[in-house]
Structure formats: structure tokens, C-alpha cells
Design an enzyme around this catalytic site. Structure first.
Site, PDB file in Angstrom:
ATOM      1  N   ASN A 132      51.131 -21.190  -6.058  1.00 47.48           N
ATOM      2  CA  ASN A 132      51.078 -20.686  -4.699  1.00 47.48           C
ATOM      3  C   ASN A 132      52.241 -21.280  -3.930  1.00 47.48           C
ATOM      4  O   ASN A 132      52.300 -22.487  -3.718  1.00 47.48           O
ATOM      5  CB  ASN A 132      49.751 -21.042  -4.043  1.00 47.48           C
ATOM      6  CG  ASN A 132      48.600 -20.323  -4.710  1.00 47.48           C
ATOM      7  OD1 ASN A 132      48.652 -19.124  -4.935  1.00 47.48           O
ATOM      8  ND2 ASN A 132      47.571 -21.071  -5.071  1.00 47.48           N
ATOM      9  N   ARG A 151      34.485 -24.683   3.614  1.00 42.47           N
ATOM     10  CA  ARG A 151      35.024 -23.567   4.389  1.00 42.47           C
ATOM     11  C   ARG A 151      33.880 -22.917   5.138  1.00 42.47           C
ATOM     12  O   ARG A 151      32.933 -22.419   4.515  1.00 42.47           O
ATOM     13  CB  ARG A 151      35.661 -22.525   3.477  1.00 42.47           C
ATOM     14  CG  ARG A 151      36.841 -23.047   2.719  1.00 42.47           C
ATOM     15  CD  ARG A 151      37.560 -21.897   2.065  1.00 42.47           C
ATOM     16  NE  ARG A 151      38.647 -22.370   1.213  1.00 42.47           N
ATOM     17  CZ  ARG A 151      39.624 -21.595   0.771  1.00 42.47           C
ATOM     18  NH1 ARG A 151      39.626 -20.315   1.087  1.00 42.47           N
ATOM     19  NH2 ARG A 151      40.569 -22.082   0.010  1.00 42.47           N
ATOM     20  N   HIS A 163      38.643 -24.982 -11.986  1.00 41.26           N
ATOM     21  CA  HIS A 163      39.874 -24.621 -11.292  1.00 41.26           C
ATOM     22  C   HIS A 163      40.378 -25.885 -10.594  1.00 41.26           C
ATOM     23  O   HIS A 163      39.774 -26.359  -9.642  1.00 41.26           O
ATOM     24  CB  HIS A 163      39.546 -23.522 -10.284  1.00 41.26           C
ATOM     25  CG  HIS A 163      40.713 -23.046  -9.502  1.00 41.26           C
ATOM     26  ND1 HIS A 163      41.027 -21.727  -9.346  1.00 41.26           N
ATOM     27  CD2 HIS A 163      41.656 -23.722  -8.828  1.00 41.26           C
ATOM     28  CE1 HIS A 163      42.104 -21.609  -8.611  1.00 41.26           C
ATOM     29  NE2 HIS A 163      42.506 -22.804  -8.276  1.00 41.26           N
ATOM     30  N   GLU A 211      43.700 -10.631 -18.348  1.00 42.35           N
ATOM     31  CA  GLU A 211      43.837 -12.047 -18.683  1.00 42.35           C
ATOM     32  C   GLU A 211      42.550 -12.512 -19.346  1.00 42.35           C
ATOM     33  O   GLU A 211      41.459 -12.134 -18.924  1.00 42.35           O
ATOM     34  CB  GLU A 211      44.072 -12.833 -17.391  1.00 42.35           C
ATOM     35  CG  GLU A 211      44.404 -14.283 -17.595  1.00 42.35           C
ATOM     36  CD  GLU A 211      44.689 -14.945 -16.255  1.00 42.35           C
ATOM     37  OE1 GLU A 211      45.835 -14.858 -15.785  1.00 42.35           O
ATOM     38  OE2 GLU A 211      43.767 -15.518 -15.681  1.00 42.35           O
ATOM     39  N   LYS A 265      37.410 -19.360  -2.904  1.00 38.18           N
ATOM     40  CA  LYS A 265      37.008 -20.765  -2.843  1.00 38.18           C
ATOM     41  C   LYS A 265      36.107 -21.004  -1.641  1.00 38.18           C
ATOM     42  O   LYS A 265      36.325 -20.442  -0.572  1.00 38.18           O
ATOM     43  CB  LYS A 265      38.248 -21.648  -2.721  1.00 38.18           C
ATOM     44  CG  LYS A 265      39.155 -21.575  -3.941  1.00 38.18           C
ATOM     45  CD  LYS A 265      40.483 -22.248  -3.670  1.00 38.18           C
ATOM     46  CE  LYS A 265      41.452 -21.973  -4.815  1.00 38.18           C
ATOM     47  NZ  LYS A 265      42.832 -22.360  -4.455  1.00 38.18           N
ATOM     48  N   ARG A 304      53.277 -21.730  -0.992  1.00 31.60           N
ATOM     49  CA  ARG A 304      52.966 -21.813   0.440  1.00 31.60           C
ATOM     50  C   ARG A 304      52.006 -22.970   0.669  1.00 31.60           C
ATOM     51  O   ARG A 304      51.553 -23.602  -0.273  1.00 31.60           O
ATOM     52  CB  ARG A 304      52.290 -20.524   0.884  1.00 31.60           C
ATOM     53  CG  ARG A 304      51.054 -20.266   0.035  1.00 31.60           C
ATOM     54  CD  ARG A 304      50.185 -19.166   0.571  1.00 31.60           C
ATOM     55  NE  ARG A 304      49.276 -18.653  -0.433  1.00 31.60           N
ATOM     56  CZ  ARG A 304      48.090 -19.180  -0.748  1.00 31.60           C
ATOM     57  NH1 ARG A 304      47.659 -20.268  -0.143  1.00 31.60           N
ATOM     58  NH2 ARG A 304      47.329 -18.647  -1.672  1.00 31.60           N
ATOM     59  N   GLU A 310      48.732 -20.070 -11.851  1.00 30.51           N
ATOM     60  CA  GLU A 310      49.784 -19.509 -11.003  1.00 30.51           C
ATOM     61  C   GLU A 310      50.275 -20.595 -10.065  1.00 30.51           C
ATOM     62  O   GLU A 310      49.677 -21.662  -9.956  1.00 30.51           O
ATOM     63  CB  GLU A 310      49.268 -18.315 -10.190  1.00 30.51           C
ATOM     64  CG  GLU A 310      48.156 -18.659  -9.238  1.00 30.51           C
ATOM     65  CD  GLU A 310      47.688 -17.444  -8.435  1.00 30.51           C
ATOM     66  OE1 GLU A 310      48.262 -16.366  -8.605  1.00 30.51           O
ATOM     67  OE2 GLU A 310      46.764 -17.600  -7.642  1.00 30.51           O
TER      68      GLU A 310
END
Lengths: 165, 504
Positions: free
Chosen positions: B293, B341, B209, B201, B238, B295, B291
Site C-alpha cells: 500500500n 474501527r 494478515h 489468487e 479490517k 500510502r 501487496e
């Protein structure tokens, strides 16, 4: 009681006069020092300034977690200090570096062979753990003197993978 | 309609889903591996059943065992969380075949979006631009990849066909270095997904993003819940997300366009339940579909905090066949949310995962703070699962307030026993470029260093030295006291030995 406490390159001469008075590098401070319950949490009032920190032993040093930063501190009394300085040059010298597995995992690649010269920062081993491929790098330049693992090996935490001398 | 939900996951996300079920008055069933018998999700659930040994493929990836447990416990629905079986169409289909509600999209939507070639073709047809690449050319050999690379142009990315989360991904700057990188990408993809296929890609440089959260019910209503900024990544993982995005904020027209495109992309595969459309946005605000996701995302809380919508509860309501409770006009963004996170990784040692027992935790609280976490003092961080242990989310009326709150909350957040990336987040909060919202997906790797950030920090070495000395002194004194006392029935040396062992 007098102590010499080393953090990184810096040395602090700390003399404990009593429960509430200390001298640090020649300067007198009033302190109130308490441990909080059974945890490694300490509260220090230093001339009225309120400081909280976590202090716990890791091998021969004390880890101090203060304002989100770790300070590894070596605390020695005068006798320990003079013993270490006397032995110093040999211990400090260019001993072997043993690369140990920081966690259990699977050896994906051994990037070096015995006898190979490596530079500081060069990848020695790729270890898969926690779903990640982790590159274990050499902390200094030298020669790989012994390789104890091969790709595909499962290793335990603290297992020696190879030696750089 | 179901009244009992099995949560086919572990860690913080399993706890998160259990909380939503509790609030809706639903019974919960946890599943666990041998490493997780004492984990929070097992303790919080109404029922819990063992899956198998610690490795994921013997436990959380055992679809057959999970379905058996669902039947045995009388659960009527399965929530897959994220990771593990969440994006496996075959698992969703097995649930449907067993008469269980899968709290997520239809198997056909997972297939359509999981096959990136179909996904790209579908969204392209819906008028959404995509990044140039070889997706959809099927499983290409190394030679074919090398031949196609110059047509796409360098720099480019090698990505795992079955991929996600940055695993099996490599960046290529030239044809010379490509063969070796293809090999390592295939190896990592094989280990992570059991599928070594990769595709190429084009790398959009200076890219951000940005992703759009959508919700869709079974009645054909699809809405978007604004965007999330996820550019702060390391090795395509991330680390920090925020909502809204500082890049989109103030440009309602861009937000609406991206939102409408996301809704169209979801509708093009007949999407139902919660999903996320990821975009790459270049500096001129051109956006490319990356893309979908299919979920719940790790970073869903930032959207919940600014919209006031509980996404997990909405997921469950949708799966129970209820219509959405919101229209697009009801969705309003209030203030700003940031999520850090918290990973068991040492930022001072190349973010190496850290394992061990958490001996002490002090969790931040107070106004505007939310912590989603799966750990407690005494919990053992094992090498079997990923290193995310907690998510710290703060809300502020403005981005500045959210940042200041995050700083305060990070200071309060103390975890002893394993190394965490909290110091990294603290340095990030102090970074001028972060404060100014001037960053792209390469910022962490190329422009941010812990060493440089620490230099500007206040140095408290003297205070640390005082603390260490006082603690050491206290220990010496105590040891001396034990030796001095003579009236003990056992030898003082034995006492000292025991005492020292206790202190380890």
C-alpha cells in the site's frame, strides 16, 4: 401509576409510588432519577447503585442503551395494555412485510420476481450505498407479492422496495 | 520548500493530517464536497474550498479541481490521505508536473506497486515469496479465468485488478459456483474503481494478515517500524488492528526477517515516504507478499503508539527533503496498542451501514486512550462515503492491559443517532479466542457471532425496564402539566402539539 414494560419476551410490572420509590414485580426499590442537562442521558441511583443510560424514543418504543447494549422497551399503562391485547391477535398476525430501503442508494439487483416463494434469510435486493453492496434479506418466509423497483433505480431512505406476504 | 499543505481528503484522516501540519507550523487547506461543508476538517483547516456535489467522482476524485485549488490558495504540497486519489499515479504525476510536492511516493513507485503483476515480479526477484495466482496475466476473459482456476486449485479468491479494501473480492470453493461469482466481482469492481478486471489468487487457509510499516527518505535510508496484526476482518474489511502481532511477538527473528524483506521490497521500486507491505502468514510462519500500500494506512496509529514515531509528521518531513530522524536501531517497540474501527454499521443487522444525524457523543478519554475522529454532535452521516467515523486506540504496557483499557474505553464511548459497531467490539474484547490471540482472517466470519456473544453477557433487562418506565412516566407527567395550566394565550392542544413535535 402502574406500567407494564415489555423487553423482548419479558414483562415488568413497574409501579411508581413517588419520586424516590418504585415497586418492580412486587419488590420495593429506592431510586434517585435525574436527567443530565438537555441530553437523552439519565442517571439512576437504584438502591445506591449508580447507573447511566441513554433513553430515547424510536417510533412507539423506548431505546435504552445500557452498558453498550440496546434494550428496546415498550412502556404501557394498564389501559393501553388492555387495548393492545384486545386488538393483539390481528395486528400480530401474518400481515405483509414491506422491505424498505434502510438508506438512500442504488438498486444493483432485484433477486426475486413477483409471485416467487422466498425463505427466511433469502436475499431480496442488493442495494449499493456507502461504497458497499448491501444484501437486504427477507426476515421471514412468504411470497413476493409486489416488486416496486428494478435494478438501476435510485431509491430514497424508507422507500418501499417490495412486499412479502 | 512548502509552508502550506492541501489535504485532498475528508473525515478523520483529513483531521489527522491537519493536526500534524499544525504541530509543524504549516498552513492547511481543506477541500470539501457539498455534503461536508460543516465537517470537522473544514472547520479545523486554515482555508477551505468547495470541490463540488456530494458524490466522490464529482468532488474528492476531481484531480483537476484539487490542483486548481492548490494553485489558487498557494499550497506547495498535497497530502492525499488514504482512499480517493491516494494511490493514483496519474494524480501524483500531475502534482509533480505542477511543481507541487506530493506527500507520498514517486509516481513510478505507485505504478510499479499498483500494477500487481509488476509488483509480484519485482518482489519475487528480490527473493520474497508470493501467493500463487494469475496476477500479471493481464485482463483475462471469463473463459480464460475458468480454465486457469483448476491449475491454481480451490479454494481461491477473485480479486479486482484495480482493487483494495476488499471491494470486488469473492471467494470460490468450486468451479460450478465460479461463473456467477466472477460476474458479481466484476460488477462491484466496475462500480468501485471504474475497472471490471479481476484476477485469481490461491486462498491461504488459516492465514493471518500481518503488515510491515516502512519509512524511506530521499537519501536512500529505509527503515521498518515493526508489524501490525490485521487479521480481524469481515468481508476483507479490517475491523481491528494491533501492534505488535501476538503471532510474531516473542519471535524477534521472524520480525527481523519480515522487516528486512519489506525494506527490500520497498527499495526494489525506489520507494520514498511511508508505505506498508502486506503479508499473509500461514500457521507455520511462512509468509507471502500480498501487496504494497503506497500510502498512509487507516491503522497507522497503532504503530505510532508503540514506536512513539509520528508517521504523518515524518511523511511531511520526508516530502520536505529532510533525512529520516531515526535509524533502524532507534526503533523500539514499547508496550501494546489496539485500534478498533468505529463504523456506522449495525452489528445486529448484518453490519448494514447506518446513516443519520449524530445527536450525542461521549468520547472516551483518560490514560492510554487516543481517538481519531471526524465527527461531532449534529454531524450528518451521509450515504456518499465509507462508514468509518472514528478510530479508538488504546495503549497498554502489555496486550492484556491494552485489552482491558479498550473495554473500558468502549464502555465510555457513546454515540447516539446512528447505529455503530461498538457492541461488536465489546463482544470481541470478551472473546476468549481474541484474548488468547488465537484467530486468523476467517475468525469473524466463521467463528464469531453477536448472538452467541450476547448470551454470555449480563442481562440488565430489569434495569433497562425501570429506566424506560421512569422516562416514559416523566414525559406523561410533563404533558399532563402543560394541559392543566389554563392561563396561556394559545390553546393547550396547540402547546401539546408543539411540545410533542419537539420531542421527536
Amino acid at each position: 401509576m402502574k406500567y407494564i414494560t415489555t423487553i423482548g419476551e419479558r414483562e415488568f410490572l413497574v409501579e411508581i409510588l413517588s419520586d424516590d420509590q418504585i415497586i418492580v414485580n412486587g419488590k420495593l426499590y429506592h431510586v434517585d432519577f435525574q436527567d443530565i442537562s438537555e441530553q437523552p442521558v439519565y442517571s439512576l441511583l437504584l438502591e445506591g447503585k449508580s447507573i447511566e443510560a441513554y433513553v430515547y424514543p424510536v417510533e412507539k418504543t423506548w431505546q435504552v442503551l445500557l452498558n453498550g447494549r440496546f434494550y428496546p422497551a415498550l412502556v404501557e399503562d394498564e389501559r393501553e395494555r388492555s387495548l393492545r391485547v384486545a386488538a393483539g391477535s390481528q395486528v400480530q398476525g401474518r400481515g405483509e412485510y414491506q422491505l424498505k430501503a434502510p438508506m438512500p442508494g442504488l438498486v444493483v439487483t432485484v433477486a426475486v420476481v413477483e409471485g416467487q416463494q422466498v425463505e427466511k434469510g433469502e436475499v431480496l435486493v442488493v442495494l449499493e450505498s456507502m461504497k458497499m453492496q448491501n444484501e437486504l434479506k427477507s426476515p421471514r418466509s412468504g411470497t413476493v407479492s409486489r416488486v416496486r423497483v428494478a435494478s438501476g433505480d435510485r431509491v430514497e431512505q424508507q422507500e418501499t422496495l417490495l412486499t412479502v406476504s | 520548500m512548502f509552508n502550506k499543505v492541501l489535504i485532498a481528503n475528508r473525515g478523520e484522516i483529513a483531521v489527522r493530517v491537519i493536526r500534524a501540519c499544525r504541530e509543524l507550523g504549516l498552513q492547511t487547506v481543506a477541500v470539501y464536497s457539498d455534503a461536508d461543508r460543516q465537517a470537522l476538517h473544514v472547520r479545523y483547516a486554515d482555508e477551505a474550498y468547495r470541490l463540488g456535489p456530494a458524490p466522490s467522482r464529482d468532488s474528492y476524485l476531481r484531480a483537476d479541481r484539487i490542483l486548481d485549488i492548490a494553485k489558487q490558495s498557494g499550497a506547495g504540497a498535497i497530502h492525499p490521505g488514504y482512499g480517493f486519489l491516494a494511490e493514483r499515479a496519474d494524480f501524483a504525476q500531475m502534482c509533480v508536473d505542477e511543481g507541487l510536492a506530493f506527500i507520498g511516493p514517486k509516481p513510478s513507485s505507485i505504478t510499479a506497486m499498483g500494477d500487481k503483476a509488476v509488483a509480484r515480479a519485482t518482489v519475487s526477484a528480490a527473493g520474497v515469496p508470493v501467493v500463487p495466482g494469475t496476477e500479471g496475466e493481464g485482463a483475462l476473459s471469463d473463459d480464460e479465468l475458468l480454465a486457469l482456476a483448476p491449475q491454481i486449485g480451490f479454494p481461491l479468491l477473485i480479486k479486482a485488478t484495480a482493487g483494495g479494501g476488499g471491494k470486488g473480492m469473492r471467494e470460490v470453493r468450486s468451479l460450478e459456483e465460479m461463473p456467477e461469482l466472477v460476474q458479481s466481482a466484476r460488477r462491484e469492481a466496475e462500480a468501485a474503481f471504474g475497472d471490471g478486471n479481476v484476477y485469481l489468487e490461491k486462498l491461504v487457509e488459516g492465514a493471518r494478515h500481518i503488515e510491515i510499516q516502512i519509512l524511506a527518505d530521499t537519501f536512500g535510508n529505509t527503515i521498518y517500524l515493526g508489524e501490525r496484526e490485521c487479521s480481524l476482518q469481515r468481508r476483507h474489511q479490517k475491523l481491528l488492528e494491533e501492534a505488535p502481532s501476538p503471532f510474531v511477538d516473542g519471535d524477534d527473528e521472524l520480525r527481523q526477517r519480515m522487516g528486512a524483506v519489506a525494506v527490500r521490497a520497498a527499495q526494489s521500486v525506489g520507494y520514498v515516504n511511508a508505505g506498508t507491505i502486506e503479508f499473509l502468514v500461514d500457521k507455520d510462519k511462512n509468509y507471502y507478499f500480498l501487496e504494497m500500500n503506497t500510502r498512509l494506512q487507516v491503522e497507522h496509529p497503532v504503530t505510532e503508539v508503540v514506536t512513539g514515531i509520528d508517521i504523518v509528521k515524518e511523511q511531511i518531513r520526508i516530502a520536505r527533503g529532510r533525512p529520516l530522524r531515526y535509524t533502524q536501531d532507534d526503533v523500539r517497540l514499547n508496550g501494546w496498542a489496539i485500534e478498533c474501527r468505529i463504523n456506522a454499521e449495525d452489528p445486529y443487522n448484518n453490519f448494514l451501514p447506518s446513516i443519520g444525524r449524530i445527536t450525542h457523543i461521549s468520547t472516551p478519554t483518560g490514560p492510554g486512550v487516543r481517538v481519531d475522529s471526524g465527527i461531532y454532535p449534529g454531524f450528518e452521516i451521509s450515504p456518499y462515503y465509507d462508514s468509518l467515523i472514528s478510530k479508538l486506540i488504546t495503549w497498554g504496557e502489555t496486550r492484556a492491559e491494552a485489552i482491558l483499557r479498550m473495554r473500558r474505553a468502549l464502555e465510555e464511548f457513546i454515540l447516539v443517532g446512528v447505529r455503530t459497531n461498538i457492541p461488536f467490539h465489546q463482544n470481541l474484547m470478551d472473546s476468549h479466542r481474541f484474548m488468547g490471540g488465537q484467530f486468523d482472517t476467517r475468525f469473524i466470519e466463521q467463528r464469531f457471532s453477536m448472538e452467541a456473544a450476547d448470551i454470555n453477557k449480563d442481562d440488565h433487562a430489569e434495569i433497562a425496564a425501570i429506566l424506560a418506565t421512569l422516562v416514559a412516566h416523566r414525559q406523561t407527567q410533563r404533558a399532563a402539566n402543560i394541559i392543566q395550566r389554563g392561563a396561556r394565550d394559545t390553546s393547550n392542544w396547540k402547546w401539546l402539539g408543539r411540545w410533542e413535535r419537539l420531542q421527536r
